[in-house]
Every structure is written in structure tokens, then in C-alpha cells.
Design a protein around this motif. Structure first.
Motif, PDB file in Angstrom:
ATOM      1  N   LYS A   1       0.836  -1.205   0.000  1.00 26.80           N
ATOM      2  CA  LYS A   1       0.000   0.000   0.000  1.00 26.80           C
ATOM      3  C   LYS A   1       0.869   1.253   0.000  1.00 26.80           C
ATOM      4  CE  LYS A   1      -3.862  -2.148   2.492  1.00 26.80           C
ATOM      5  NZ  LYS A   1      -4.662  -2.134   3.734  1.00 26.80           N
ATOM      6  N   ARG A   2       1.982   1.212   0.763  1.00 29.33           N
ATOM      7  CA  ARG A   2       2.856   2.376   0.833  1.00 29.33           C
ATOM      8  C   ARG A   2       3.453   2.688  -0.530  1.00 29.33           C
ATOM      9  NH1 ARG A   2       6.207   0.442   3.997  1.00 29.33           N
ATOM     10  NH2 ARG A   2       8.001   0.087   2.634  1.00 29.33           N
ATOM     11  N   TRP A   3       3.967   1.666  -1.217  1.00 31.58           N
ATOM     12  CA  TRP A   3       4.567   1.907  -2.523  1.00 31.58           C
ATOM     13  C   TRP A   3       3.519   2.262  -3.569  1.00 31.58           C
ATOM     14  CZ3 TRP A   3       9.179   3.250  -2.206  1.00 31.58           C
ATOM     15  CH2 TRP A   3      10.071   2.636  -1.333  1.00 31.58           C
ATOM     16  N   THR A   4       2.305   1.760  -3.392  1.00 37.56           N
ATOM     17  CA  THR A   4       1.231   2.123  -4.317  1.00 37.56           C
ATOM     18  C   THR A   4       0.920   3.608  -4.206  1.00 37.56           C
ATOM     19  OG1 THR A   4       0.280  -0.092  -4.114  1.00 37.56           O
ATOM     20  CG2 THR A   4      -1.132   1.632  -4.999  1.00 37.56           C
ATOM     21  N   ARG A   5       0.900   4.134  -2.978  1.00 31.90           N
ATOM     22  CA  ARG A   5       0.657   5.564  -2.794  1.00 31.90           C
ATOM     23  C   ARG A   5       1.771   6.396  -3.423  1.00 31.90           C
ATOM     24  NH1 ARG A   5      -0.804   3.564   2.466  1.00 31.90           N
ATOM     25  NH2 ARG A   5      -3.079   3.636   2.770  1.00 31.90           N
ATOM     26  N   VAL A   6       3.017   5.944  -3.276  1.00 34.82           N
ATOM     27  CA  VAL A   6       4.146   6.647  -3.891  1.00 34.82           C
ATOM     28  C   VAL A   6       4.005   6.638  -5.415  1.00 34.82           C
ATOM     29  CG1 VAL A   6       6.645   6.606  -4.234  1.00 34.82           C
ATOM     30  CG2 VAL A   6       5.690   6.169  -1.964  1.00 34.82           C
ATOM     31  N   PHE A   7       3.614   5.486  -5.958  1.00 37.95           N
ATOM     32  CA  PHE A   7       3.439   5.376  -7.402  1.00 37.95           C
ATOM     33  C   PHE A   7       2.361   6.328  -7.903  1.00 37.95           C
ATOM     34  CE2 PHE A   7       1.182   3.516 -11.005  1.00 37.95           C
ATOM     35  CZ  PHE A   7       2.217   3.347 -11.908  1.00 37.95           C
ATOM     36  N   VAL A   8       1.226   6.361  -7.180  1.00 35.86           N
ATOM     37  CA  VAL A   8       0.129   7.240  -7.595  1.00 35.86           C
ATOM     38  C   VAL A   8       0.547   8.705  -7.527  1.00 35.86           C
ATOM     39  CG1 VAL A   8      -2.190   8.024  -6.984  1.00 35.86           C
ATOM     40  CG2 VAL A   8      -1.658   5.585  -6.969  1.00 35.86           C
ATOM     41  N   ALA A   9       1.328   9.064  -6.497  1.00 36.31           N
ATOM     42  CA  ALA A   9       1.738  10.457  -6.326  1.00 36.31           C
ATOM     43  C   ALA A   9       2.710  10.909  -7.405  1.00 36.31           C
ATOM     44  CB  ALA A   9       2.372  10.647  -4.948  1.00 36.31           C
ATOM     45  N   ILE A  10       3.542   9.988  -7.902  1.00 32.22           N
ATOM     46  CA  ILE A  10       4.568  10.356  -8.878  1.00 32.22           C
ATOM     47  C   ILE A  10       4.092  10.143 -10.312  1.00 32.22           C
ATOM     48  CG2 ILE A  10       6.915   9.857  -9.671  1.00 32.22           C
ATOM     49  CD1 ILE A  10       7.608   9.085  -6.839  1.00 32.22           C
ATOM     50  N   ALA A  11       3.301   9.098 -10.535  1.00 35.19           N
ATOM     51  CA  ALA A  11       2.917   8.742 -11.900  1.00 35.19           C
ATOM     52  C   ALA A  11       2.086   9.844 -12.559  1.00 35.19           C
ATOM     53  CB  ALA A  11       2.138   7.427 -11.893  1.00 35.19           C
ATOM     54  N   GLY A  12       1.174  10.450 -11.808  1.00 32.83           N
ATOM     55  CA  GLY A  12       0.319  11.491 -12.383  1.00 32.83           C
ATOM     56  C   GLY A  12       1.099  12.693 -12.901  1.00 32.83           C
ATOM     57  N   PRO A  13       1.946  13.331 -12.059  1.00 28.32           N
ATOM     58  CA  PRO A  13       2.724  14.468 -12.558  1.00 28.32           C
ATOM     59  C   PRO A  13       3.650  14.113 -13.719  1.00 28.32           C
ATOM     60  CG  PRO A  13       2.701  14.461 -10.169  1.00 28.32           C
ATOM     61  CD  PRO A  13       2.067  13.178 -10.602  1.00 28.32           C
ATOM     62  N   LEU A  14       4.243  12.909 -13.693  1.00 19.94           N
ATOM     63  CA  LEU A  14       5.107  12.504 -14.800  1.00 19.94           C
ATOM     64  C   LEU A  14       4.317  12.402 -16.102  1.00 19.94           C
ATOM     65  CD1 LEU A  14       7.566   9.783 -13.413  1.00 19.94           C
ATOM     66  CD2 LEU A  14       8.134  12.046 -14.312  1.00 19.94           C
ATOM     67  N   PHE A  15       3.145  11.794 -16.032  1.00 23.27           N
ATOM     68  CA  PHE A  15       2.321  11.652 -17.235  1.00 23.27           C
ATOM     69  C   PHE A  15       1.899  13.017 -17.767  1.00 23.27           C
ATOM     70  CE2 PHE A  15      -1.718  11.099 -19.437  1.00 23.27           C
ATOM     71  CZ  PHE A  15      -1.402  10.097 -20.340  1.00 23.27           C
ATOM     72  N   LEU A  16       1.465  13.900 -16.873  1.00 25.10           N
ATOM     73  CA  LEU A  16       1.062  15.243 -17.303  1.00 25.10           C
ATOM     74  C   LEU A  16       2.244  16.019 -17.872  1.00 25.10           C
ATOM     75  CD1 LEU A  16      -1.351  16.269 -14.397  1.00 25.10           C
ATOM     76  CD2 LEU A  16      -1.952  15.501 -16.708  1.00 25.10           C
ATOM     77  N   GLY A  17       3.433  15.821 -17.288  1.00 29.41           N
ATOM     78  CA  GLY A  17       4.622  16.470 -17.835  1.00 29.41           C
ATOM     79  C   GLY A  17       4.925  15.998 -19.243  1.00 29.41           C
ATOM     80  N   GLY A  18       4.783  14.683 -19.482  1.00 30.05           N
ATOM     81  CA  GLY A  18       4.992  14.165 -20.827  1.00 30.05           C
ATOM     82  C   GLY A  18       3.980  14.697 -21.815  1.00 30.05           C
ATOM     83  N   VAL A  19       2.711  14.776 -21.387  1.00 36.96           N
ATOM     84  CA  VAL A  19       1.670  15.326 -22.258  1.00 36.96           C
ATOM     85  C   VAL A  19       1.965  16.793 -22.580  1.00 36.96           C
ATOM     86  CG1 VAL A  19      -0.768  15.969 -22.349  1.00 36.96           C
ATOM     87  CG2 VAL A  19      -0.102  13.704 -21.534  1.00 36.96           C
ATOM     88  N   GLY A  20       2.433  17.546 -21.571  1.00 34.50           N
ATOM     89  CA  GLY A  20       2.768  18.957 -21.807  1.00 34.50           C
ATOM     90  C   GLY A  20       3.896  19.119 -22.804  1.00 34.50           C
ATOM     91  N   VAL A  21       4.925  18.278 -22.695  1.00 39.88           N
ATOM     92  CA  VAL A  21       6.034  18.348 -23.657  1.00 39.88           C
ATOM     93  C   VAL A  21       5.543  17.982 -25.060  1.00 39.88           C
ATOM     94  CG1 VAL A  21       8.268  17.345 -24.291  1.00 39.88           C
ATOM     95  CG2 VAL A  21       7.791  17.910 -21.910  1.00 39.88           C
ATOM     96  N   GLY A  22       4.696  16.941 -25.145  1.00 40.47           N
ATOM     97  CA  GLY A  22       4.160  16.545 -26.445  1.00 40.47           C
ATOM     98  C   GLY A  22       3.332  17.648 -27.088  1.00 40.47           C
TER      99      GLY A  22
END
Length: 256
Positions: free
Chosen positions: A103-124
Motif C-alpha cells: 500500500k505504501r509503494w502504491t501511494r508513492v506510485f500514484v503520487a509520482i505517476a500522475g505528474p510525470l504523465f502530465l509532464g509528458g503530455v505537456g512536452v508533447g
């Protein structure tokens, strides 16, 4: 929980996600003009950059084209805006079956995955006008370039998805390291080949054929990979120190 109860819970979460999607779909109809401007801005910027050298014009095909355009654009907007809610529903459905450390690592993944994806979309979205300029620039002299909106919208979504997903790859590298599948030293040994593979992936994955789009995808991915290698090496060192301390404690506690 019985299997039937799991299905009822899943059905409830799906129905709530669908209800939120439908509400946002209705709301998005009121912002249709702004959404259309947001989607058309990369194409308009490319057309301005081409100037009078290439004549290009966007069009809608068929009598039902305008209606399908409205539905497709608003549906995509509602899907993106409602993503935090339906992703949470998926996570909440899976969460009870996870251990505390998972559960702890899942929360870390959710917290980081969203901004990374949005950053990639912004660059695209930022490099999309340059890619369109290069592609439309191949139009022979004396001919006009007509861009059908449905094909353009599919091209735009593919481009943004490729950039968004590509920015998630370093995160998966760190997760593999946390799972003990990949070591930081192994990443360092194969760093040069991974960088070459990153540039090849960027060249193949980007829908446009211009080198600018490839570089805007490959360079951040390379930087994120190097950063993930540093994190992996740090985790390995901490893991090694913890193992050494545990072994020392065992030796101290063992009888002479």
C-alpha cells in the motif's frame, strides 16, 4: 468477502465512475469552443509558421461530421478530467487485497505517476506544432494540403499519449529495482545501450517524422533514466547497509 460481493462492489464503482463521466460530458458541451481552440492551436501555429509557402486547411468530412466532432472532443475531455476519480475507484477496489508495504509503494506510485504523465503530455503538446510544420511542409508546390479533423485528432491523441507513457518508463525502472528485479549497477553497465535504445524508441514511437519531436522525447527520457539509475543505486546501498547491519546483529547475538 465472497466473490459475488466483489462483483457488486466492482459494479458500484463502475456505475459511480460512469455517472461522473456523464456529468462531466454534459458540462464539457458548454466549453466546446474553448476545447476546440485548445486542440486546433498546434495546427494553427504550424500553419502560421509555414506562411504562404504551403496552403493548408482543416475540414470536417460528411454530414454527421460536426456532431461526431462534438461528441468525440467532449468525450475525450470528460474522460481526462474524470481520470482522477475513476483511477481512484480502481485503486480503492484493489487496495484491500494489498499488504501494508505494498500500500505504501502504491501511494508513492500514484503520487509520482500522475505528474510525470502530465509532464509528458505537456512536452508533447509543446512540440506538436513543430512536428505538424515538418509533416505538412512536405506538400509539393502547386498543391493544397487538406487536413481532415478526425485524422488530425487521432494524430494529436497518439502523440500526447506516447509522450505521457514514455515519461512513466523511469518510474517503472525504480519499481523494478524496489522489487529486486533490476540493480542500479546493472543499469550503469548497460547505460550506453539503454540511451541508444531510448533514442531508437523515440524515433519509432513519435507519430511525426521530424527530429525535433524525437529529441524532445528522447532527451527528457534519458535524463529521467539517469535520475532513476541514481535512485536505484541509492536504494541498493541502503539495502546493502541494512543487510550488513542485520548480519552483524546476528553475529553479535549468536552464542560463542
Amino acid at each position: 468477502m465472497a466473490l459475488a460481493d466483489h462483483f457488486r462492489e466492482l459494479r458500484g464503482r463502475l456505475m459511480r465512475s460512469l455517472a461522473v463521466f456523464l456529468v462531466l460530458l454534459i458540462v464539457s458541451f458548454f466549453f466546446y469552443d474553448r476545447l476546440l481552440d485548445l486542440v486546433m492551436n498546434p495546427y494553427n501555429d504550424a500553419r502560421k509558421a509555414l506562411g504562404a509557402d504551403v496552403q493548408t486547411k482543416a475540414y470536417i468530412k460528411g454530414a454527421t461530421g460536426p456532431l461526431m466532432l462534438n461528441l468525440k472532443l467532449c468525450s475525450m475531455a470528460a474522460l481526462v478530467v474524470s481520470a482522477p476519480f475513476w483511477l481512484y475507484q480502481i485503486w480503492a477496489f484493489i487496495l484491500p487485497g494489498l499488504h501494508s508495504n505494498e500500500k505504501r509503494w502504491t501511494r508513492v506510485f500514484v503520487a509520482i505517476a500522475g505528474p510525470l504523465f502530465l509532464g509528458g503530455v505537456g512536452v508533447g503538446y509543446y512540440v506538436l506544432p513543430k512536428g505538424l510544420e515538418v509533416l505538412i511542409g512536405f506538400t509539393p508546390s502547386g498543391l493544397d494540403n487538406l487536413v481532415e479533423f478526425g485524422e488530425y485528432f487521432s494524430f494529436l491523441t497518439r502523440m500526447l499519449l506516447v509522450f505521457g507513457i514514455a515519461f512513466e518508463i523511469p518510474l517503472f525502472v525504480v519499481l523494478l529495482n524496489l522489487a529486486g528485479v533490476v540493480k542500479g549497477s546493472t543499469l550503469g553497465q548497460h547505460r550506453s545501450w539503454i540511451i541508444v535504445g531510448t533514442f531508437i524508441f523515440a524515433a519509432v514511437a513519435t507519430p511525426s517524422t521530424d527530429p525535433i519531436s524525437m529529441l524532445f522525447l528522447a532527451v527528457p527520457m534519458t535524463g529521467l533514466f539517469i535520475f532513476s539509475e541514481v535512485i536505484a543505486r541509492t536504494i541498493d546501498r541502503r539495502r546493502g547497509r541494512s543487510a550488513a547491519e542485520a548480519a552483524l546483529d546476528d553475529d553479535t547475538a549468536s552464542p560463542l
